[in-house]
Motif scaffolding. Sequence first.
Motif, mmCIF file in Angstrom:
data_model
loop_
_atom_site.group_PDB
_atom_site.id
_atom_site.type_symbol
_atom_site.label_atom_id
_atom_site.label_comp_id
_atom_site.label_asym_id
_atom_site.label_seq_id
_atom_site.Cartn_x
_atom_site.Cartn_y
_atom_site.Cartn_z
ATOM 1 N N ASP A 225 2.393 6.060 -2.159
ATOM 2 C CA ASP A 225 2.820 7.296 -1.500
ATOM 3 C C ASP A 225 4.294 7.582 -1.762
ATOM 4 N N VAL A 226 5.131 6.544 -1.657
ATOM 5 C CA VAL A 226 6.562 6.726 -1.863
ATOM 6 C C VAL A 226 6.853 7.130 -3.310
ATOM 7 N N SER B 54 5.967 -7.426 0.309
ATOM 8 C CA SER B 54 5.642 -7.542 1.725
ATOM 9 C C SER B 54 6.188 -8.846 2.290
ATOM 10 N N ARG C 44 0.821 -1.217 0.000
ATOM 11 C CA ARG C 44 0.000 0.000 0.000
ATOM 12 C C ARG C 44 0.854 1.266 0.000
ATOM 13 N N ASP C 45 1.986 1.248 0.685
ATOM 14 C CA ASP C 45 2.788 2.470 0.763
ATOM 15 C C ASP C 45 3.592 2.745 -0.507
#
Length: 321
Positions: free
Chosen positions: A141-142, A295, A137-138
Amino acid sequence: MFNFLKRLFGRGRQAKARAEEGPPIPEASNITPVKMLDLNIPDEALHNEARFAAYLQERLPFFGDLISIDYDAGAGSLTLHSRNGDTMTKFLSNALLALREKQGQARAEALLNYLNMTEAMAGSEELAQILPVLKARDFVDVARQQMMHAVKDEPDPPHFVYLDEAEGLIKLFVVNGETTVSYVMSTALDEWGIDARELAEVAQGNLQKFLSKTGLQIAKRSQFQYVEVDGQFESSVAFLPNFWAQVQEQSGGAAPIAAFLSRDKVFFTHENDIQGLQLLELISADLSDVPYVISPDQYRWENGRWTLFKRVARIEAPIHH
């Protein structure tokens, strides 16, 4: 898109606007009444793909131009045949998930969206190359922060197109070109005239075709198994419900537990394999030399969905002075 879908279901807001204006006045009194399709979809019709396919096979033919529907249980797809010889293949997994979450008229509209693909899809070469990919999920954003840093004269770059897949995981979309792979951004959806759910349906069909060419192999290492595709799209097997249903059947009904470590490393066992789960956790914890990490966590598959099974703490790589 089949003409019968336009006539039977209308076309989005235009059809809704016409309905609000009232029914059209017949030009002649001898017009044959149009059959109406009952779209009150019962819960039992959505129990599994086979039952949903049978439901559609029973109700959709003989309306307008559609004359028959073939169901491919292996691919989880329906092929619709029109009277003029056109065909259209639809994959059931995404539709089932969307329909189960809705009731009544909202469920009927979801079915119409599933069937009534926009013409923009058929004419785009890029759309034929869209594939779904799994990411943390991140990642969004990154990556977006990196884009804003790299292109300082564009403080608000386009957004990534994605759908939630499970806790901590999302489904992104890429254009798989001959030499490069590029992510689908929000501006592309505007150009194609589709939304993310429709894009997911196209990507699902492309993934099935892609895997039919590359093949999908299962290898075994110690107590757990891993997936081999092409070295890049292994993690996309997360989007194959029929594959995981087969894994579960071979495990005597025990739910598959998978670790999607990176785009080319997917390991799995099942929930009753204690030793396999321990080994899976060990390999998941050490991602120090794994590129394109997704992950380390373990996920459980059941009823067509992934849920978080166990969080795994990553082992930090030692710092050498």
